[in-house]
Write a protein that holds these residues in place. Sequence first.
Motif, PDB file in Angstrom:
ATOM      1  N   LEU A  39      26.545   4.445 -20.547  1.00  0.00           N
ATOM      2  CA  LEU A  39      25.933   4.746 -19.253  1.00  0.00           C
ATOM      3  C   LEU A  39      26.013   3.552 -18.310  1.00  0.00           C
ATOM      4  O   LEU A  39      26.229   3.719 -17.102  1.00  0.00           O
ATOM      5  CB  LEU A  39      24.468   5.162 -19.458  1.00  0.00           C
ATOM      6  CG  LEU A  39      24.238   6.514 -20.135  1.00  0.00           C
ATOM      7  CD1 LEU A  39      22.753   6.759 -20.348  1.00  0.00           C
ATOM      8  CD2 LEU A  39      24.841   7.645 -19.306  1.00  0.00           C
ATOM      9  N   VAL A  40      25.860   2.346 -18.851  1.00  0.00           N
ATOM     10  CA  VAL A  40      26.000   1.141 -18.028  1.00  0.00           C
ATOM     11  C   VAL A  40      27.426   1.026 -17.500  1.00  0.00           C
ATOM     12  O   VAL A  40      27.651   0.741 -16.315  1.00  0.00           O
ATOM     13  CB  VAL A  40      25.616  -0.113 -18.839  1.00  0.00           C
ATOM     14  CG1 VAL A  40      26.046  -1.385 -18.103  1.00  0.00           C
ATOM     15  CG2 VAL A  40      24.122  -0.144 -19.087  1.00  0.00           C
ATOM     16  N   LEU A  41      28.412   1.250 -18.378  1.00  0.00           N
ATOM     17  CA  LEU A  41      29.806   1.159 -17.954  1.00  0.00           C
ATOM     18  C   LEU A  41      30.138   2.195 -16.878  1.00  0.00           C
ATOM     19  O   LEU A  41      30.895   1.906 -15.947  1.00  0.00           O
ATOM     20  CB  LEU A  41      30.732   1.358 -19.162  1.00  0.00           C
ATOM     21  CG  LEU A  41      30.754   0.223 -20.190  1.00  0.00           C
ATOM     22  CD1 LEU A  41      31.629   0.590 -21.379  1.00  0.00           C
ATOM     23  CD2 LEU A  41      31.240  -1.075 -19.554  1.00  0.00           C
ATOM     24  N   LEU A  42      29.563   3.399 -17.003  1.00  0.00           N
ATOM     25  CA  LEU A  42      29.874   4.456 -16.047  1.00  0.00           C
ATOM     26  C   LEU A  42      29.142   4.280 -14.726  1.00  0.00           C
ATOM     27  O   LEU A  42      29.763   4.197 -13.658  1.00  0.00           O
ATOM     28  CB  LEU A  42      29.535   5.820 -16.662  1.00  0.00           C
ATOM     29  CG  LEU A  42      29.723   7.039 -15.746  1.00  0.00           C
ATOM     30  CD1 LEU A  42      31.173   7.156 -15.301  1.00  0.00           C
ATOM     31  CD2 LEU A  42      29.263   8.315 -16.444  1.00  0.00           C
ATOM     32  N   GLN A  52      31.527   1.141 -13.216  1.00  0.00           N
ATOM     33  CA  GLN A  52      32.552   1.948 -12.564  1.00  0.00           C
ATOM     34  C   GLN A  52      32.107   2.505 -11.214  1.00  0.00           C
ATOM     35  O   GLN A  52      32.795   2.351 -10.208  1.00  0.00           O
ATOM     36  CB  GLN A  52      32.967   3.098 -13.491  1.00  0.00           C
ATOM     37  CG  GLN A  52      33.636   2.654 -14.782  1.00  0.00           C
ATOM     38  CD  GLN A  52      34.980   1.996 -14.547  1.00  0.00           C
ATOM     39  OE1 GLN A  52      35.680   2.303 -13.581  1.00  0.00           O
ATOM     40  NE2 GLN A  52      35.343   1.073 -15.428  1.00  0.00           N
ATOM     41  N   LEU A  53      30.949   3.169 -11.194  1.00  0.00           N
ATOM     42  CA  LEU A  53      30.494   3.826  -9.963  1.00  0.00           C
ATOM     43  C   LEU A  53      29.646   2.929  -9.089  1.00  0.00           C
ATOM     44  O   LEU A  53      29.622   3.104  -7.857  1.00  0.00           O
ATOM     45  CB  LEU A  53      29.703   5.093 -10.324  1.00  0.00           C
ATOM     46  CG  LEU A  53      30.473   6.164 -11.112  1.00  0.00           C
ATOM     47  CD1 LEU A  53      29.555   7.328 -11.471  1.00  0.00           C
ATOM     48  CD2 LEU A  53      31.675   6.661 -10.310  1.00  0.00           C
ATOM     49  N   GLY A  54      28.928   1.986  -9.690  1.00  0.00           N
ATOM     50  CA  GLY A  54      28.086   1.082  -8.906  1.00  0.00           C
ATOM     51  C   GLY A  54      26.863   1.750  -8.302  1.00  0.00           C
ATOM     52  O   GLY A  54      26.323   1.272  -7.312  1.00  0.00           O
ATOM     53  N   TRP A  55      26.407   2.851  -8.909  1.00  0.00           N
ATOM     54  CA  TRP A  55      25.271   3.582  -8.365  1.00  0.00           C
ATOM     55  C   TRP A  55      23.929   2.969  -8.760  1.00  0.00           C
ATOM     56  O   TRP A  55      22.985   2.978  -7.966  1.00  0.00           O
ATOM     57  CB  TRP A  55      25.309   5.041  -8.832  1.00  0.00           C
ATOM     58  CG  TRP A  55      26.431   5.829  -8.244  1.00  0.00           C
ATOM     59  CD1 TRP A  55      27.302   5.426  -7.269  1.00  0.00           C
ATOM     60  CD2 TRP A  55      26.817   7.170  -8.590  1.00  0.00           C
ATOM     61  NE1 TRP A  55      28.207   6.408  -6.990  1.00  0.00           N
ATOM     62  CE2 TRP A  55      27.934   7.502  -7.777  1.00  0.00           C
ATOM     63  CE3 TRP A  55      26.338   8.102  -9.504  1.00  0.00           C
ATOM     64  CZ2 TRP A  55      28.564   8.736  -7.856  1.00  0.00           C
ATOM     65  CZ3 TRP A  55      26.969   9.336  -9.583  1.00  0.00           C
ATOM     66  CH2 TRP A  55      28.065   9.649  -8.766  1.00  0.00           C
ATOM     67  N   LEU A  56      23.837   2.464  -9.997  1.00  0.00           N
ATOM     68  CA  LEU A  56      22.557   1.998 -10.524  1.00  0.00           C
ATOM     69  C   LEU A  56      22.707   0.590 -11.091  1.00  0.00           C
ATOM     70  O   LEU A  56      23.778   0.222 -11.585  1.00  0.00           O
ATOM     71  CB  LEU A  56      22.060   2.942 -11.626  1.00  0.00           C
ATOM     72  CG  LEU A  56      21.776   4.385 -11.214  1.00  0.00           C
ATOM     73  CD1 LEU A  56      21.544   5.250 -12.447  1.00  0.00           C
ATOM     74  CD2 LEU A  56      20.572   4.456 -10.291  1.00  0.00           C
ATOM     75  N   PRO A  57      21.656  -0.221 -11.023  1.00  0.00           N
ATOM     76  CA  PRO A  57      21.705  -1.553 -11.635  1.00  0.00           C
ATOM     77  C   PRO A  57      21.749  -1.455 -13.154  1.00  0.00           C
ATOM     78  O   PRO A  57      21.196  -0.528 -13.746  1.00  0.00           O
ATOM     79  CB  PRO A  57      20.404  -2.217 -11.151  1.00  0.00           C
ATOM     80  CG  PRO A  57      19.499  -1.078 -10.816  1.00  0.00           C
ATOM     81  CD  PRO A  57      20.368   0.032 -10.328  1.00  0.00           C
ATOM     82  N   ALA A  58      22.403  -2.418 -13.767  1.00  0.00           N
ATOM     83  CA  ALA A  58      22.612  -2.375 -15.210  1.00  0.00           C
ATOM     84  C   ALA A  58      21.455  -2.983 -15.994  1.00  0.00           C
ATOM     85  O   ALA A  58      21.175  -2.544 -17.107  1.00  0.00           O
ATOM     86  CB  ALA A  58      23.912  -3.092 -15.578  1.00  0.00           C
ATOM     87  N   GLN A  94      17.755  -5.373 -20.892  1.00  0.00           N
ATOM     88  CA  GLN A  94      16.959  -6.553 -20.549  1.00  0.00           C
ATOM     89  C   GLN A  94      15.673  -6.155 -19.826  1.00  0.00           C
ATOM     90  O   GLN A  94      15.308  -6.727 -18.791  1.00  0.00           O
ATOM     91  CB  GLN A  94      17.781  -7.521 -19.693  1.00  0.00           C
ATOM     92  CG  GLN A  94      18.904  -8.205 -20.436  1.00  0.00           C
ATOM     93  CD  GLN A  94      18.390  -9.017 -21.624  1.00  0.00           C
ATOM     94  OE1 GLN A  94      17.588  -9.919 -21.459  1.00  0.00           O
ATOM     95  NE2 GLN A  94      18.852  -8.671 -22.819  1.00  0.00           N
ATOM     96  N   TRP A  95      15.006  -5.166 -20.402  1.00  0.00           N
ATOM     97  CA  TRP A  95      13.756  -4.666 -19.834  1.00  0.00           C
ATOM     98  C   TRP A  95      12.604  -5.542 -20.353  1.00  0.00           C
ATOM     99  O   TRP A  95      12.436  -5.717 -21.553  1.00  0.00           O
ATOM    100  CB  TRP A  95      13.557  -3.215 -20.254  1.00  0.00           C
ATOM    101  CG  TRP A  95      12.456  -2.507 -19.535  1.00  0.00           C
ATOM    102  CD1 TRP A  95      11.187  -2.305 -19.966  1.00  0.00           C
ATOM    103  CD2 TRP A  95      12.533  -1.902 -18.243  1.00  0.00           C
ATOM    104  NE1 TRP A  95      10.473  -1.601 -19.041  1.00  0.00           N
ATOM    105  CE2 TRP A  95      11.266  -1.347 -17.960  1.00  0.00           C
ATOM    106  CE3 TRP A  95      13.549  -1.787 -17.297  1.00  0.00           C
ATOM    107  CZ2 TRP A  95      10.999  -0.680 -16.766  1.00  0.00           C
ATOM    108  CZ3 TRP A  95      13.286  -1.121 -16.112  1.00  0.00           C
ATOM    109  CH2 TRP A  95      12.028  -0.582 -15.863  1.00  0.00           C
ATOM    110  N   PRO A  96      11.779  -6.087 -19.469  1.00  0.00           N
ATOM    111  CA  PRO A  96      10.759  -7.067 -19.898  1.00  0.00           C
ATOM    112  C   PRO A  96       9.522  -6.414 -20.494  1.00  0.00           C
ATOM    113  O   PRO A  96       8.401  -6.548 -19.980  1.00  0.00           O
ATOM    114  CB  PRO A  96      10.438  -7.802 -18.597  1.00  0.00           C
ATOM    115  CG  PRO A  96      10.627  -6.768 -17.533  1.00  0.00           C
ATOM    116  CD  PRO A  96      11.787  -5.914 -18.001  1.00  0.00           C
TER     117      PRO A  96
END
Length: 227
Positions: free
Chosen positions: A62-65, A69-75, A179-181
Motif C-alpha cells: 500500500l505504501v508503494l502504491l 507511485q501515486l503520491g496520494w497519501l503520506p507513507a 512509524q506510528w508513534p
Amino acid sequence: AIAERLPATLLLTLSAFAISLVGGVVLGSLAGVRAGKLSDTLISLLALVIYATPVFWLGVMLVLLFSVQLGWLPAFGYQTIGVTLTGWAAFVDKLKHLALPAFTLGMLYLAIYARLMRSSVIEVSHQDYVKTARAKGASDSRILWRHMLRNALLPVVTMAGVQAGTLIGGSVVIETIFQWPGIGNAFKTAVTGQNYPLVMMIALFSVLAVLVASFLVDILTAILDPR
C-alpha cells in the motif's frame, strides 16, 4: 511513557476496528443472504485472500502504491513535520497519515468478521422466526434488519470484543512499518533497548485492555440478544 503514546494508538486501533467491523458486517451479511450466488463466492474469495495475506506485506504494498507511485497519501508518521497546522487543515493532515495504517490493520479483522458474519447469517436464516416472518409477507430487507441481524451479530460481537483488546498491544508491526508513534512502536523500542519495566507495563496494560473489552462485550451481548 504509555500516556504519551496512548492517544496515537487509540486513534489507530479504533479507526481500524471501525473499518473492520462495519466492512465485515456489511460484506458478511450480503454474502449470507446471497449464499451460493456469484456475489457470495466473490466476497468469500476476497475474504480468504485478505486473511491469507501477511499484514506487513500488505502495508508495504500500500505504501508503494499510494505513497510512492501515486503520491496520494503520506507513507510514514503521525502528522506532517515542520509545518504548523490548525483546525480543519490539521484534521485532514492527520486523516491522510491515518488512512494507510488503519486500513492495513483493519483488513485482517475485516476478513475474519466477514466470514463469521456470513456463517452466522446463513445459520439464522433457517430459524423458525425467520420462516414465520417470511410467511407473513415481510420484505427481505425487513427480515434482515429487524429479525436476523441482531441474532447474527452475537458471534461477531464476541469475537470483536476479544480482538478489540488485543489491538492495543498487537499493532507492533503496523506501527513499526508506518512509524506510528503509538504503544506498539514503544514496545518494540523497549524490547530492543532492554527497557524491561516499560515492556512489563505495556504487557500489563494490554491485559487490562482485554479485560475491559471482554466486560463491555458481555454487556453489549445482553443488550443485543433478543432473548
